[in-house]
Design an enzyme around this catalytic site. Structure first.
Site, PDB file in Angstrom:
ATOM      1  N   GLU A  15     -93.168  -7.143 114.462  1.00  0.00           N
ATOM      2  CA  GLU A  15     -93.251  -8.610 114.514  1.00  0.00           C
ATOM      3  C   GLU A  15     -91.900  -9.273 114.308  1.00  0.00           C
ATOM      4  O   GLU A  15     -91.671 -10.391 114.777  1.00  0.00           O
ATOM      5  CB  GLU A  15     -94.215  -9.108 113.410  1.00  0.00           C
ATOM      6  N   ASN A  16     -91.018  -8.583 113.574  1.00  0.00           N
ATOM      7  CA  ASN A  16     -89.780  -9.251 113.137  1.00  0.00           C
ATOM      8  C   ASN A  16     -88.489  -8.728 113.743  1.00  0.00           C
ATOM      9  O   ASN A  16     -87.496  -9.439 113.756  1.00  0.00           O
ATOM     10  CB  ASN A  16     -89.659  -9.138 111.610  1.00  0.00           C
TER      11      ASN A  16
ATOM     12  N   HIS B 283    -104.434   3.245 111.056  1.00  0.00           N
ATOM     13  CA  HIS B 283    -104.124   1.832 111.366  1.00  0.00           C
ATOM     14  C   HIS B 283    -105.146   1.255 112.346  1.00  0.00           C
ATOM     15  O   HIS B 283    -104.852   0.285 113.048  1.00  0.00           O
ATOM     16  CB  HIS B 283    -102.722   1.677 112.005  1.00  0.00           C
TER      17      HIS B 283
ATOM     18  N   ARG C 274    -109.697  -1.524 102.187  1.00  0.00           N
ATOM     19  CA  ARG C 274    -109.155  -0.677 103.240  1.00  0.00           C
ATOM     20  C   ARG C 274    -109.219   0.762 102.734  1.00  0.00           C
ATOM     21  O   ARG C 274    -108.749   1.063 101.632  1.00  0.00           O
ATOM     22  CB  ARG C 274    -107.695  -1.045 103.524  1.00  0.00           C
TER      23      ARG C 274
ATOM     24  N   GLU D 105    -104.810  -7.192 109.060  1.00  0.00           N
ATOM     25  CA  GLU D 105    -105.808  -6.204 108.649  1.00  0.00           C
ATOM     26  C   GLU D 105    -106.773  -6.795 107.627  1.00  0.00           C
ATOM     27  O   GLU D 105    -107.969  -6.513 107.656  1.00  0.00           O
ATOM     28  CB  GLU D 105    -105.103  -4.976 108.050  1.00  0.00           C
TER      29      GLU D 105
ATOM     30  N   ARG E 267     -91.526   9.080 106.988  1.00  0.00           N
ATOM     31  CA  ARG E 267     -92.228  10.227 107.593  1.00  0.00           C
ATOM     32  C   ARG E 267     -91.563  10.627 108.904  1.00  0.00           C
ATOM     33  O   ARG E 267     -91.152   9.772 109.681  1.00  0.00           O
ATOM     34  CB  ARG E 267     -93.699   9.882 107.852  1.00  0.00           C
TER      35      ARG E 267
ATOM     36  N   ASN F 174     -94.172   0.322 107.680  1.00  0.00           N
ATOM     37  CA  ASN F 174     -93.614   1.495 106.990  1.00  0.00           C
ATOM     38  C   ASN F 174     -94.173   2.750 107.627  1.00  0.00           C
ATOM     39  O   ASN F 174     -93.448   3.639 108.025  1.00  0.00           O
ATOM     40  CB  ASN F 174     -93.977   1.440 105.513  1.00  0.00           C
TER      41      ASN F 174
ATOM     42  N   ASN G 252    -106.128  -3.997  99.839  1.00  0.00           N
ATOM     43  CA  ASN G 252    -105.466  -2.963 100.638  1.00  0.00           C
ATOM     44  C   ASN G 252    -104.524  -2.244  99.682  1.00  0.00           C
ATOM     45  O   ASN G 252    -103.397  -2.666  99.455  1.00  0.00           O
ATOM     46  CB  ASN G 252    -104.715  -3.654 101.797  1.00  0.00           C
TER      47      ASN G 252
ATOM     48  N   ASP H  12     -85.728   0.567 105.330  1.00  0.00           N
ATOM     49  CA  ASP H  12     -85.998  -0.827 105.691  1.00  0.00           C
ATOM     50  C   ASP H  12     -85.206  -1.176 106.960  1.00  0.00           C
ATOM     51  O   ASP H  12     -83.977  -1.109 106.972  1.00  0.00           O
ATOM     52  CB  ASP H  12     -85.589  -1.733 104.529  1.00  0.00           C
ATOM     53  N   MET H  13     -85.934  -1.529 108.011  1.00  0.00           N
ATOM     54  CA  MET H  13     -85.288  -1.795 109.294  1.00  0.00           C
ATOM     55  C   MET H  13     -84.258  -2.922 109.199  1.00  0.00           C
ATOM     56  O   MET H  13     -83.245  -2.919 109.891  1.00  0.00           O
ATOM     57  CB  MET H  13     -86.349  -2.106 110.353  1.00  0.00           C
TER      58      MET H  13
ATOM     59  N   LEU I  30     -95.733  -1.075 114.067  1.00  0.00           N
ATOM     60  CA  LEU I  30     -94.507  -0.551 113.472  1.00  0.00           C
ATOM     61  C   LEU I  30     -94.291  -1.179 112.098  1.00  0.00           C
ATOM     62  O   LEU I  30     -93.718  -2.263 111.972  1.00  0.00           O
ATOM     63  CB  LEU I  30     -93.306  -0.855 114.383  1.00  0.00           C
TER      64      LEU I  30
END
Ligand SMILES: Nc1ncnc2c1ncn2[C@@H]1O[C@H](COP(=O)(O)OP(=O)(O)O)[C@@H](O)[C@H]1O
Ligand SMILES: CC(=O)OP(=O)(O)O
Ligand SMILES: [Mg+2]
Length: 410
Positions: free
Chosen positions: A335-336, A182, A93, A386, A243, A213, A10, A284-285, A211
């Site tokens: 997920e986090n 995706h 991918r 993926e 983006r 990058n 990927n 970065d969240m 969700l």
């Protein structure tokens, strides 16, 4: 014994994620990530799940070709090299497959030419995918190489969702339509969500929120995609790491006419320096949540804009589907980041949606429900995979032994 391993690549604009799988039991033999390719601070992290061993190498990796050679060396050290007779195929991918590719495809020169033709509509992704393909082909020219397209799962969208409301002749001439991305993740996660609910994919309607990058939402009815938030390119839709997602197209004319910006400058602005990064300087969240805890207003506003857009899509896809069985969160943020899930669903009891605080706080790699047992619609967290999905599709295409058994989540 016929070859039974599949290597999945990927390739992103500055990274390569990879997995080597044993298709006899779908176990992971090696998992890794090459990051910050082209910088002085590149890093490769290589893990062998069977032993739990992780090796890390730091130092400049100039380009994708060097990155893949480093991956090959790492695999070699574990006796899993690319020259192994056990390797059956390499799965890649590929982000943009246009209207042409609706299925996993064996790569030949004509396929490469078509992926190349689509570079203008996936400028951050298709060139990296192509480098991955060319390098892998040079290393193992004898091996089947398979492209699995992000766009494939979305080709079931009805014309009412796939078309933009512009002059239809112009749209047709330039193939301007909504392709969506995706898709491998949306397909895998919607199927795994049905399994989590104990139902068949044909019997459930799911809203998938991928969700990472890049970020996208999709509406999946009975296992088929009926709408998705990304469009001609992966720029439309949700607020992402760098983006902008949706905006009035006139913003572009305005920045050119009044702001004096060139087309390329606007392109770079919207793809690379907008989104969360453009709003608060961080994409970065984790960092954004940390800053919010410290009372940082700029980070708070970036978070609020991100959540507002996400909620609009949940509402829109609720209306598109009519009946919803589950809203599911996936990829790095989904997920986090428990606060993102909580804020996205807050106050939607009227739609049958709620999040249980305790369940939502649990950290796990397993698919799980985070809604209270009484909720009419399930809210779930389902880790995406993926690479696993690409390996499965690749192995099926080459007619690998036992390929049709064991489709996770079906
Ligand atoms: N513990 C966490 N809490 C919040 N966000 C996280 C956490 N771990 C990862 N992320 C987010 O996940 C993002 C990457 O997601 P990922 O799906 O790996 O993206 P991509 O495949 O597009 O590179 C990071 O930008 C980061 O913000
Ligand atoms: C299509 C896309 O946005 O992919 P990624 O999230 O890997 O950047
Ligand atoms: Mg991703």
């Amino acid at each position: 014994m016929s070859p039974f391993r599949v290597l999945v690549l990927n390739s992103g604009s500055s990274s390569v994620k990879y997995q080597l799988l044993d298709m006899r039991d779908r176990s992971r033999l090696a998992v890794g990530l090459v990051e910050r390719i082209g910088e002085q601070t590149s890093r490769i992290t290589h893990t062998v799940p069977a032993t739990g061993e992780t090796r890390e190498q730091n130092g400049p990796i100039a380009d994708h070709e060097t990155a893949l050679k480093t991956v090959a060396e790492e695999l070699d050290r574990d006796g899993l090299g690319l020259d192994s007779p056990d390797l059956a195929a390499i799965g890649h991918r590929v982000v943009h497959g246009g209207m042409f590719f609706t299925e996993p495809t064996l790569i030949d020169d004509a396929v490469i030419t078509e992926i190349e033709r689509l570079v203008p509509v996936a400028p951050l992704h298709n060139p990296a995918n192509l480098t991955g393909i060319r390098t892998a082909m040079a290393l193992r020219p004898d091996l089947p190489q398979v492209a699995v397209f992000d766009t494939a799962f979305h080709t079931t969208m009805p014309e009412s969702a796939a078309r933009y409301a512009i002059d239809a002749r112009i749209a047709d001439r330039y193939r301007v339509r909504r392709y969506g991305f995706h898709g491998t993740s949306h397909a895998y996660v919607s199927r795994a969500t049905a399994a989590l609910l104990g139902k068949r994919p044909e019997d459930v309607n799911v809203i998938v929120l991928h969700l990472g990058n890049g970020a996208s939402a999709s509406a999946v009815r009975g296992g088929r995609c009926v709408d998705t938030s990304m469009g001609l390119t992966p720029l439309e839709g949700l607020v992402m790491g760098t983006r902008s997602g949706d905006l009035d197209p006139a913003v572009i004319f305005h920045l050119q006419r009044v702001g004096g910006m060139s087309m390329d400058e606007v392109d770079t602005l919207l793809n690379k320096t907008s989104g969360l990064f453009g709003l608060c300087g961080d994409n970065d969240m984790r960092e954004i949540l940390r800053r919010i805890d410290e009372g940082d207003e700029e980070a708070r506003l970036a978070f609020d804009i991100y959540i507002h857009r996400l909620r609009k899509y949940i509402g829109a896809y609720y209306a598109v589907l009519g009946r919803v069985d589950a809203v599911v969160f996936t990829a790095g943020v989904g997920e986090n980041a428990a606060p993102v899930r909580q804020a996205a669903i807050a106050g939607l009891e009227g739609l049958g949606l709620a999040v249980d605080g305790d369940l939502n706080a649990v950290r796990s790699d397993e698919p799980r429900l985070v809604s209270p047992a009484s909720a009419r619609v399930a809210v779930a967290v389902v880790p995406t995979d993926e690479e696993w999905e690409i390996a499965t599709q690749t192995y099926a295409l080459i007619g690998g032994e036992g390929a049709d058994e064991k489709r996770k989540g079906s």
